[in-house]
Design an enzyme around this catalytic site. Sequence first.
Site, PDB file in Angstrom:
ATOM      1  N   CYS A 107       0.807  -1.218   0.000  1.00  0.00           N
ATOM      2  CA  CYS A 107       0.000   0.000   0.000  1.00  0.00           C
ATOM      3  C   CYS A 107       0.845   1.274   0.000  1.00  0.00           C
ATOM      4  CB  CYS A 107      -0.958   0.006   1.182  1.00  0.00           C
ATOM      5  SG  CYS A 107      -2.180  -1.316   1.080  1.00  0.00           S
ATOM      6  N   HIS A 163      -3.110   7.459   1.871  1.00  0.00           N
ATOM      7  CA  HIS A 163      -3.525   6.160   1.344  1.00  0.00           C
ATOM      8  C   HIS A 163      -4.897   5.826   1.900  1.00  0.00           C
ATOM      9  CE1 HIS A 163      -3.927   1.994   0.560  1.00  0.00           C
ATOM     10  NE2 HIS A 163      -3.697   1.629   1.799  1.00  0.00           N
ATOM     11  N   ASN A 208     -10.035   0.139  -0.281  1.00  0.00           N
ATOM     12  CA  ASN A 208      -8.570   0.216  -0.243  1.00  0.00           C
ATOM     13  C   ASN A 208      -8.021  -0.427  -1.520  1.00  0.00           C
ATOM     14  OD1 ASN A 208      -5.839  -0.271   0.168  1.00  0.00           O
ATOM     15  ND2 ASN A 208      -6.073  -0.820   2.329  1.00  0.00           N
TER      16      ASN A 208
HETATM   17  N1  COA Z   1     -17.980  -7.188  10.023  1.00  0.00           N
HETATM   18  C1  COA Z   1     -18.498  -7.195  11.268  1.00  0.00           C
HETATM   19  N2  COA Z   1     -17.756  -7.311  12.377  1.00  0.00           N
HETATM   20  C2  COA Z   1     -16.425  -7.384  12.231  1.00  0.00           C
HETATM   21  C3  COA Z   1     -15.811  -7.393  10.965  1.00  0.00           C
HETATM   22  C4  COA Z   1     -16.640  -7.285   9.826  1.00  0.00           C
HETATM   23  N3  COA Z   1     -16.164  -7.275   8.569  1.00  0.00           N
HETATM   24  N4  COA Z   1     -14.482  -7.495  11.128  1.00  0.00           N
HETATM   25  C5  COA Z   1     -14.257  -7.555  12.448  1.00  0.00           C
HETATM   26  N5  COA Z   1     -15.425  -7.499  13.101  1.00  0.00           N
HETATM   27  C6  COA Z   1     -15.655  -7.515  14.540  1.00  0.00           C
HETATM   28  C7  COA Z   1     -14.511  -8.154  15.300  1.00  0.00           C
HETATM   29  O1  COA Z   1     -14.680  -9.546  15.399  1.00  0.00           O
HETATM   30  C8  COA Z   1     -14.616  -7.475  16.641  1.00  0.00           C
HETATM   31  O2  COA Z   1     -15.624  -8.091  17.398  1.00  0.00           O
HETATM   32  P1  COA Z   1     -15.446  -8.247  19.005  1.00  0.00           P
HETATM   33  O3  COA Z   1     -15.355  -6.838  19.520  1.00  0.00           O
HETATM   34  O4  COA Z   1     -16.699  -8.976  19.389  1.00  0.00           O
HETATM   35  O5  COA Z   1     -14.176  -9.009  19.187  1.00  0.00           O
HETATM   36  C9  COA Z   1     -15.090  -6.065  16.297  1.00  0.00           C
HETATM   37  O6  COA Z   1     -15.689  -6.145  14.999  1.00  0.00           O
HETATM   38  C10 COA Z   1     -13.970  -5.066  16.246  1.00  0.00           C
HETATM   39  O7  COA Z   1     -12.888  -5.661  15.511  1.00  0.00           O
HETATM   40  P2  COA Z   1     -11.563  -4.875  15.210  1.00  0.00           P
HETATM   41  O8  COA Z   1     -10.651  -5.744  14.426  1.00  0.00           O
HETATM   42  O9  COA Z   1     -11.069  -4.273  16.482  1.00  0.00           O
HETATM   43  O10 COA Z   1     -12.149  -3.726  14.281  1.00  0.00           O
HETATM   44  P3  COA Z   1     -11.478  -2.398  13.882  1.00  0.00           P
HETATM   45  O11 COA Z   1     -12.265  -1.271  14.343  1.00  0.00           O
HETATM   46  O12 COA Z   1      -9.993  -2.405  14.184  1.00  0.00           O
HETATM   47  O13 COA Z   1     -11.636  -2.435  12.294  1.00  0.00           O
HETATM   48  C11 COA Z   1     -10.243  -2.861  10.403  1.00  0.00           C
HETATM   49  C12 COA Z   1     -11.031  -3.475  11.540  1.00  0.00           C
HETATM   50  C13 COA Z   1      -9.547  -3.953   9.618  1.00  0.00           C
HETATM   51  C14 COA Z   1     -11.233  -2.129   9.505  1.00  0.00           C
HETATM   52  C15 COA Z   1      -9.236  -1.850  10.987  1.00  0.00           C
HETATM   53  O14 COA Z   1      -8.502  -2.473  12.010  1.00  0.00           O
HETATM   54  C16 COA Z   1      -8.266  -1.345   9.987  1.00  0.00           C
HETATM   55  O15 COA Z   1      -8.608  -0.585   9.093  1.00  0.00           O
HETATM   56  N6  COA Z   1      -6.981  -1.701  10.131  1.00  0.00           N
HETATM   57  C17 COA Z   1      -5.919  -1.188   9.308  1.00  0.00           C
HETATM   58  C18 COA Z   1      -5.985  -1.697   7.912  1.00  0.00           C
HETATM   59  C19 COA Z   1      -4.767  -1.207   7.200  1.00  0.00           C
HETATM   60  O16 COA Z   1      -4.358  -0.089   7.398  1.00  0.00           O
HETATM   61  N7  COA Z   1      -4.145  -2.054   6.443  1.00  0.00           N
HETATM   62  C20 COA Z   1      -2.815  -1.772   5.986  1.00  0.00           C
HETATM   63  C21 COA Z   1      -2.722  -0.818   4.949  1.00  0.00           C
HETATM   64  S1  COA Z   1      -3.389  -1.479   3.517  1.00  0.00           S
END
Ligand code: COA
Length: 344
Positions: free
Chosen positions: A116, A258, A288
């Site tokens: 990315c 990004h 993304n």
């Molecule tokens: N739909 C519904 N629930 C989801 C889910 C989805 N697609 N994905 C995760 N969850 C749930 C999890 O199981 C968790 O449940 P719990 O609280 O009961 O354990 C809850 O939602 C929160 O999960 P979490 O992983 O903490 O969510 P988040 O707010 O961190 O969002 C991402 C997840 C991936 C969107 C976020 O972490 C993110 O954007 N990360 C960075 C991505 C990135 O920058 N990548 C690199 C550059 S490309």
Amino acid sequence: MDNDTARAAVLVGVAGWVPPGTVTNADLEARLDTTDAWIRSRTGIARRHTVAPGTATRELAVEAGRLALKSAGRDSVDAVVLATATPDRLCPATAPEVAAALGLGPVAAHDISAVCAGFLYALAAGVGAIAAGFADHVLVIGAETFSAIVDPQDRNTAVIFGDAAGAVVLRAGGSEEPGAIGPIRLGSDGTHSDLIQIPAGGARQRAARTVPGPGDHHLQMQGRKVYRHAKERMAQAAREVLDRSGWTVGDVDRLATHQANARISEAVADELGVARERVLSNIEQVGNTSAASLPLLLADSASGGALRPGDRVLLAAFGAGLAWGAASLTWPDVTALAVHSYRG
Ligand code: COA
């Protein structure tokens, strides 16, 4: 070509191309344990785009490259740099095929693998080629077919990633010209290489003679752990570029990060003290798109009027590796071309 190492690289063309297939949040709700409300509130994404069967990164890169050349009013360059984490094959690089398909002749052409952050690494390669004097014009492309590496059943990644391509044309010029690429900062931290990875298919897995497990050929991401790194690294790199540019935060007209997650972009803006209304965004419509993300965002924003000639733009990106970067430029008077199927 002269040998003046002080010469700058000036952005003279920009374009984006998004393939016609769409996956909406409603489509994902129908097959995954997720909801439109969760995806929108946690990521800011409403839809992402996918290539048609048989189409891959080369075709996307060619579409964006052709449009960027048209935007620059050129039919030749000295080099093609393609940033991609989804090359058509592990070997050879995809860029030579892209150059050939664009009819550019026997020019230098190579891929950059920084996921990315790939576009900023590729931009740096283009700037370096011009500064070193072995190219006067460089086509820099970011193109990705993440639909080929994302497990459609994995809600951690399937809700986030999409396919697209974006490109810019650089030409040798002066550092005071509008469009001149300013200071660039790049960084990496390989101690966290496991946070986003495709475990199988590379030399490590093959050399170990292990049989890939189910899912090992797909992208795996520990999103929550990545989130904090993304925010901190982009903000730090952006601060360093601000310093080197001689800009204050108040000088920044547009922040282009990004498009990983709308919340990350806003958090980076907050961390830097850049007002939210200055943050460019198109993640709602494209998700993304990895290395395609920044050039596509620039093309969309410039063609839609959110980015105007004279705007001082701060760019930042972060991705697997971990790898990140930042750069600055004053936006030039350029005709941005953005082709999106969703706009009809
Ligand atoms: N739909 C519904 N629930 C989801 C889910 C989805 N697609 N994905 C995760 N969850 C749930 C999890 O199981 C968790 O449940 P719990 O609280 O009961 O354990 C809850 O939602 C929160 O999960 P979490 O992983 O903490 O969510 P988040 O707010 O961190 O969002 C991402 C997840 C991936 C969107 C976020 O972490 C993110 O954007 N990360 C960075 C991505 C990135 O920058 N990548 C690199 C550059 S490309």
